[in-house]
Design an enzyme around this catalytic site. Structure first.
Site, PDB file in Angstrom:
ATOM      1  N   ARG A 105     -16.096   1.012 -15.408  1.00  0.00           N
ATOM      2  CA  ARG A 105     -15.861   0.102 -14.285  1.00  0.00           C
ATOM      3  C   ARG A 105     -16.936   0.238 -13.211  1.00  0.00           C
ATOM      4  O   ARG A 105     -17.333  -0.760 -12.603  1.00  0.00           O
ATOM      5  CB  ARG A 105     -14.459   0.348 -13.720  1.00  0.00           C
ATOM      6  CG  ARG A 105     -13.382  -0.023 -14.721  1.00  0.00           C
ATOM      7  CD  ARG A 105     -11.984   0.009 -14.151  1.00  0.00           C
ATOM      8  NE  ARG A 105     -11.014  -0.387 -15.167  1.00  0.00           N
ATOM      9  CZ  ARG A 105      -9.734  -0.580 -14.929  1.00  0.00           C
ATOM     10  NH1 ARG A 105      -9.249  -0.413 -13.706  1.00  0.00           N
ATOM     11  NH2 ARG A 105      -8.921  -0.936 -15.896  1.00  0.00           N
ATOM     12  N   ASP A 153      -1.890  -7.828  -2.361  1.00  0.00           N
ATOM     13  CA  ASP A 153      -2.523  -6.969  -3.346  1.00  0.00           C
ATOM     14  C   ASP A 153      -3.671  -6.228  -2.693  1.00  0.00           C
ATOM     15  O   ASP A 153      -4.225  -6.680  -1.673  1.00  0.00           O
ATOM     16  CB  ASP A 153      -3.035  -7.789  -4.534  1.00  0.00           C
ATOM     17  CG  ASP A 153      -3.280  -6.918  -5.758  1.00  0.00           C
ATOM     18  OD1 ASP A 153      -2.339  -6.752  -6.554  1.00  0.00           O
ATOM     19  OD2 ASP A 153      -4.391  -6.378  -5.905  1.00  0.00           O
TER      20      ASP A 153
END
Length: 278
Positions: A39, A145
């Site tokens: 990532r 979020d």
């Protein structure tokens, strides 16, 4: 590359992971190193940096941490969700929660780990159908979020055919508009009537207080507690429960039932809790 260099790189990566955990609560243990490096390489490619070692040094030693940390959090955040995920919860809302609601105000829902919006828009479809059966019924939904990038996607309400596969056919016809992107690939967008009912905002569940109104009727806190340690699980559940009205419902992921611990909560069904008291 020498053993000393490898160890120095791992030390920088470990320190960066500790910072991400302190900011987000997300656990990034050593056994996830391959995933973590994969990532981080997204940021390496995005910035055109030579390699991961150079990137880690720029972030940790050359003053880029403050500007890069939001992007690092975006790539580290797992945003897996679906329309009608754990659909028994929506059945429970239809059968039990909504019939109990008699207040002369809007029915209020918080999707507290809303990811790309599927949970919030599924809820909007359910509540829109209920409004057809109950004239005068009104509702509002807020989705929050951690990832700023995923919040932007949620606000657009645009999905691929693969992402809407679990939407029932009748709901799909009513609440999704078909279209295409700039190169002709098929896409669907949530209709404006529903998008206008759902607001999205960036928010960190590790914050000490949540900028969300209280006396909510329903909170979805599904499939996010599993990323926190025991202490943060308890703190987040308590903080979210503070925003429920007495008699309001908390829905968690089915694998999270045992960690939804707060003395005010009473389990009513699988991964469904009701806030008791005043």
């Amino acid at each position: 590359m020498t053993t000393g260099t490898i160890e120095a790189d791992r030390a920088l990566q470990k320190k960066l992971c500790e910072i991400v955990t302190s900011k987000t609560g997300i656990q990034l243990p050593e056994n996830k190193r391959t995933m973590i490096e994969g990532r981080l390489r997204k940021r390496v490619r995005a910035l055109g940096v030579r390699d991961l070692r150079t990137y880690l040094n720029m972030v940790m030693n050359e003053g880029m941490l403050e500007t890069e940390l939001p992007q690092i959090i975006n790539v580290m955040t797992t945003n897996k969700t679906d329309f009608w995920r754990e659909d028994a919860h929506f059945d429970y809302m239809i059968r039990t929660v909504l019939p109990e609601f008699t207040a002369n105000r809007a029915f209020k829902v918080w999707s507290a780990a809303s990811s790309s919006g599927e949970e919030a828009y599924t809820t909007a479809m359910v509540l829109s159908e209920h409004a057809k059966r109950k004239p005068g019924f009104n509702y509002s939904i807020i989705g929050t979020d951690l990832s700023t990038e995923i919040v932007r996607k949620a606000r657009k309400g645009i999905y691929t055919p693969e992402e809407i596969v679990d939407v029932p056919d009748d709901m799909r016809k009513l609440y999704l508009e078909e279209g295409h992107d700039s190169v002709g690939r098929p896409l669907c967008r949530v209709v404006k009537q529903l998008r206008d009912r759902v607001g999205f905002a960036q928010m960190n569940l590790m914050d000490r207080s949540y900028p969300v109104e209280k006396n909510l009727d329903v909170v979805f806190l599904r499939n996010v507690l599993i990323y926190f340690d025991d202490q943060n699980q308890r703190r987040v559940v308590s903080g979210v429960t503070d925003h429920l009205k007495p008699g309001g419902y908390l829905f968690v992921g089915h694998s999270e039932t045992s960690v939804a611990s707060d003395p005010r909560l009473v389990q009513k069904s699988a991964a469904v809790f009701r806030k008791e008291g005043t």
